[in-house]
Write an enzyme that holds these catalytic residues in place. Structure first.
Site, PDB file in Angstrom:
ATOM      1  CB  THR A 279      -0.839  -0.045   1.294  1.00 33.61           C
ATOM      2  OG1 THR A 279      -1.693  -1.174   1.210  1.00 33.61           O
ATOM      3  CG2 THR A 279      -1.650   1.199   1.514  1.00 33.61           C
TER       4      THR A 279
ATOM      5  N   GLY B 135     -10.102  -3.948   3.085  1.00 36.13           N
ATOM      6  CA  GLY B 135      -9.127  -3.868   4.180  1.00 36.13           C
ATOM      7  C   GLY B 135      -9.252  -2.577   4.966  1.00 36.13           C
TER       8      GLY B 135
ATOM      9  CB  THR C  48       1.153   0.027   4.930  1.00 40.83           C
ATOM     10  OG1 THR C  48       1.310  -1.119   4.075  1.00 40.83           O
ATOM     11  CG2 THR C  48       2.462   0.311   5.640  1.00 40.83           C
ATOM     12  N   GLY C  49      -0.352  -2.633   6.200  1.00 41.32           N
ATOM     13  CA  GLY C  49      -0.141  -3.899   6.900  1.00 41.32           C
ATOM     14  C   GLY C  49      -1.326  -4.808   6.702  1.00 41.32           C
TER      15      GLY C  49
ATOM     16  N   GLY D 189      -4.564  -5.739   6.919  1.00 35.42           N
ATOM     17  CA  GLY D 189      -5.700  -4.864   7.167  1.00 35.42           C
ATOM     18  C   GLY D 189      -6.678  -5.311   8.228  1.00 35.42           C
TER      19      GLY D 189
END
Ligand code: ASP
Length: 368
Positions: free
Chosen positions: A232, A262, A283-284, A286
């Site tokens: 992302t 997400g 970011t990660g 979700g």
């Protein structure tokens, strides 16, 4: 009588002085941290977090990432330097990354289980607490622009799917052919994940069939599967007028299905901005970021617990998210221009630039 009057006068003087003392201790602080007008501004970006290891990265790819991060952040920095708004800086910076095949947003979006691309984005204005988001759009080149238009040109906060695209068309957006979002790398990632998924299907001797549980197969150690989850892009900025903004844009996670959405388009999870505290983009993984309400939690820890941005970011990313089993990171900037780039994965593409034009770019965990 005279005695009483003198006595009362003495008491009056005493309390008068005390009040004066109190007032002077409340005088506005003229420390460096309060210079959030005129010349203090800053910007910070990410291009996704995950198992990004130096040993798996070629020099040329690393250079390409660094160059694109620099290009993107410079666009936003220039806007801020010229007195432009943080919203303008966030949108234009994210556009550069959305147009690059390197990141999982816009052009480089990952593929869904069915081989299509579904894009999510959100943006928030810290001055007004207004926000806009889109989810599951398939034909919009720059979803962050549409999120901003939802915020500024509709009475809603979040639109999804074909309705969001109808709204875009009323504003004259060009609908992209889905082939625009095809990139060989991302398509191959999907194929690898699908192959792995097939390999995980089992049929027991008693005829029972199913899919091995993640805990049984340790597949998240597979860098292809793990990497395919992230990428992302996001940006947080403070402008010269003291206004904060944050935005996030993504293709989501490879192999997502059933219109999975997400954290990126969820205000409070993927994006949050409040002039009283900070602006955050996440970011990660979700699902965990939604459950931890990551972006808002960082702001709330600052607002209600008096934590610094760095303390709050560390608390959420290093403790709360991993405690649930999630991973990823954030970039954030506070109302005084302090920046946090916190992640609990091996790496996170990231960059920040302050009002003096000092640029810091990072990819891996340790000093590169
Ligand atoms: N957070 C995004 C999502 O879950 C993925 C990412 O950050 O790469 O959709």
């Amino acid at each position: 009588m005279v005695k009483t009057l003198t006595y009362l006068f003495a008491i009056f003087l005493l309390f008068g002085c005390k009040n004066e003392e109190k007032r002077s201790s409340k005088e506005p602080i003229s420390s460096e941290n309060s210079k959030n007008t005129a010349e203090n501004f800053g910007i910070v970006i990410h291009g996704g977090a995950g198992t990004i290891l130096k040993k798996n990265m070629s020099d040329s790819l690393e250079d390409a990432y660094k160059a694109k991060l620099k290009e993107a952040i410079s666009v936003g920095h220039e806007i801020l330097k010229n007195g432009g708004s943080s919203l303008e800086a966030v949108t234009n910076t994210i556009n550069v990354m959305e147009d690059s095949p390197l990141f999982n947003a816009g052009k480089g979006a990952v593929f869904t289980h069915d081989g299509s691309n579904e894009l999510d984005a959100s943006i928030m204005d810290g001055a007004t607490l207004n926000a806009g988001a889109v989810a599951g759009v398939k034909h919009v080149k720059n979803p962050i622009d549409l999120a901003r238009d939802v915020m500024q040109k509709s009475e809603h906060v979040m639109l999804y799917g074909s309705g969001a695209e109808e709204f875009a068309q009323t504003l004259g957006y060009k609908m992209m052919d889905t082939s625009y979002f095809y990139t060989q790398n991302r398509y191959e990632s999907l194929q690898r994940v699908l192959e792995k998924e097939t390999a995980l299907q089992y049929v027991r001797r008693d005829g029972h069939s199913g899919t091995l549980a993640k805990s049984e197969i340790n597949d998240f150690e597979d860098p292809y599967i793990k990497n395919s989850k992230f990428g992302t892009v996001g940006c947080a900025a403070l402008d010269k007028h003291g206004n904060l903004a944050a935005g996030t844009s993504t293709g989501g996670m490879t192999n997502k299905r059933w219109n999975r959405i997400g954290d990126a388009p969820i205000i409070g999870a993927g994006t949050y901005a409040n002039n009283a505290t900070c602006a955050v983009s996440s970011t990660g993984w979700g699902e965990f970021f939604i459950r931890s309400v990551v972006a808002y939690d960082i702001s709330a820890l600052m607002e209600y617990k008096g934590m610094s941005l760095q303390e709050a970011a560390r608390e959420v990313i290093q403790k709360k998210v991993p405690a649930l089993g999630g991973d990823g990171g954030i970039v954030a900037i506070d109302k005084d221009g302090n920046v946090a780039m916190e992640f609990n994965t091996a790496g996170m593409y990231r960059a920040t630039m302050n009002s003096d034009g000092e640029l810091v770019i990072g990819i891996y965990k340790e000093n590169e």
